[in-house]
Design an enzyme around this catalytic site. Structure first.
Site, mmCIF file in Angstrom:
data_model
loop_
_atom_site.group_PDB
_atom_site.id
_atom_site.type_symbol
_atom_site.label_atom_id
_atom_site.label_comp_id
_atom_site.label_asym_id
_atom_site.label_seq_id
_atom_site.Cartn_x
_atom_site.Cartn_y
_atom_site.Cartn_z
ATOM 1 N N LYS A 1 0.863 -1.198 0.000
ATOM 2 C CA LYS A 1 0.000 0.000 0.000
ATOM 3 C C LYS A 1 0.894 1.241 0.000
ATOM 4 O O LYS A 1 1.075 1.909 1.021
ATOM 5 C CB LYS A 1 -0.948 -0.030 1.209
ATOM 6 C CG LYS A 1 -2.228 -0.814 0.902
ATOM 7 C CD LYS A 1 -3.199 -0.816 2.051
ATOM 8 C CE LYS A 1 -4.089 0.380 2.090
ATOM 9 N NZ LYS A 1 -5.178 0.372 1.109
HETATM 10 N N1 PMP Z 1 -7.314 -2.762 -3.489
HETATM 11 C C1 PMP Z 1 -6.964 -1.494 -3.201
HETATM 12 C C2 PMP Z 1 -6.298 -0.695 -4.257
HETATM 13 C C3 PMP Z 1 -7.198 -0.968 -1.924
HETATM 14 O O1 PMP Z 1 -6.842 0.287 -1.642
HETATM 15 C C4 PMP Z 1 -7.839 -1.751 -0.951
HETATM 16 C C5 PMP Z 1 -8.115 -1.187 0.423
HETATM 17 N N2 PMP Z 1 -7.050 -1.406 1.281
HETATM 18 C C6 PMP Z 1 -8.202 -3.060 -1.294
HETATM 19 C C7 PMP Z 1 -7.919 -3.545 -2.564
HETATM 20 C C8 PMP Z 1 -8.848 -3.969 -0.283
HETATM 21 O O2 PMP Z 1 -7.910 -4.337 0.699
HETATM 22 P P1 PMP Z 1 -8.358 -4.680 2.172
HETATM 23 O O3 PMP Z 1 -9.421 -5.697 2.052
HETATM 24 O O4 PMP Z 1 -7.125 -5.214 2.795
HETATM 25 O O5 PMP Z 1 -8.857 -3.432 2.795
#
Ligand code: PMP
Length: 296
Positions: free
Chosen positions: A153
């Site tokens: 991220k």
């Molecule tokens: N893809 C992106 C680009 C995101 O920003 C997120 C949010 N974190 C997700 C997928 C989903 O990830 P998570 O389930 O870990 O929140």
């Protein structure tokens, strides 16, 4: 919206008021996007609150930081404790927690020496369910993993996502779906994606997407409910033929996609697998894995 005069945040080892927190205008992250963050949910579970899958989120934060040469000076366990204290100090229960790791002053394109660690939280209402989303396939592509680590991220990775979302809204849609560099369905700007076809679920395989923690939770639930999930490359043509589709992510949980590029999916939300999964998901998030309390 995110804080008031009483809000406390954690910054580099100290608890301070959000209104007094300061960051350098020369921080490398501000100029070049080389910082990382995560998004975590805390849920009121009747016994207090539970921070759902805190361990997985803070581990991802540490792994993401390493990819941009930033060192998080806390263990996963330390960060979980800070997160629980953050929610307590701010008298929150249903909240969204945002840890951020950013680089200190450095105007050159080399790893910064100084790393900062910030954590804040704000109230996040319990949603009865989200409005169905009319989506479009974006003209912006998810960056190739050969350009930037997409499994992390990283702040800079969010430029394409923000542009895709802005484009969709400008054209009268609610949200965008980004393709990967090979032209396959990748994900939403802040969520992973699944579609339903003939009673089974399909989702993009790992490699060109963020490995979402909600995505894995959904796969765990599907395993428990005997719903078959296939991870694969998905062409836009296959996606258009879906019976139903949904986005999933920590912030929005499971969100019903009603159409893509103006084409409506056949199945009603209430009859879809996504709808069933949301009910189970909303139970799972209540379980207090850290303090070991059971759901009420
Ligand atoms: N893809 C992106 C680009 C995101 O920003 C997120 C949010 N974190 C997700 C997928 C989903 O990830 P998570 O389930 O870990 O929140």
């Amino acid at each position: 919206m995110y804080y008031d005069d009483r809000t406390e945040v954690f910054l580099d080892g100290d608890w301070i008021k959000a209104k007094d927190a300061k960051a350098s205008l020369f921080a490398q992250t501000l100029h070049y996007g080389t910082g990382v963050f995560d998004g975590i949910r805390s849920y009121n579970n009747g016994n207090g609150f539970n921070i759902f899958k805190a361990q997985d989120h803070f581990q991802r934060l540490k792994d993401s930081a390493e990819k941009v040469f930033l060192k998080v000076p806390y263990s996963v366990e330390d960060m979980i404790k800070i997160a629980y204290e953050l929610i307590d100090r701010n008298n929150l229960t249903n909240a969204y927690i945002r840890p951020l790791v950013y680089a200190g002053p450095n105007m050159i394109l080399a790893p910064a020496k100084e790393t900062h660690f910030f954590m804040t939280a704000w109230k996040w209402a319990k949603y009865p369910g989200f409005e169905p989303l009319n989506t479009m396939i974006s003209s912006y592509l998810k960056p190739s993993p050969k350009s930037t680590p997409v499994e992390a991220k990283i702040i800079g990775n969010y430029s394409a996502n923000t542009l895709a979302s802005a484009e969709a809204k400008k054209l009268g849609f609610d949200e965008a779906i980004l393709l990967d560099h090979d032209g396959h369905i990748a994900e939403g700007p802040g969520s992973n994606i699944f579609y339903e076809k003939d009673g089974e679920l399909f989702t993009p395989k790992l490699g060109n997407i963020l490995p979402g923690i909600t995505r894995s939770t959904i796969m765990e639930i599907c395993d428990e409910l005997n719903v078959k999930v296939t991870e694969k490359d998905i062409t836009p043509e296959e996606f258009y033929q879906a019976d139903h589709a949904f986005f999933c992510g920590t912030a929005t949980e499971i969100t019903h996609i009603s159409s893509v590029n103006g084409e409506k999916f056949k199945k009603k939300w209430d009859d879809s697998i996504g709808h069933n999964l949301l009910e189970v998901y909303q139970q799972k998030v209540m379980f207090d894995e850290y303090r070991g309390l059971t759901i009420v």
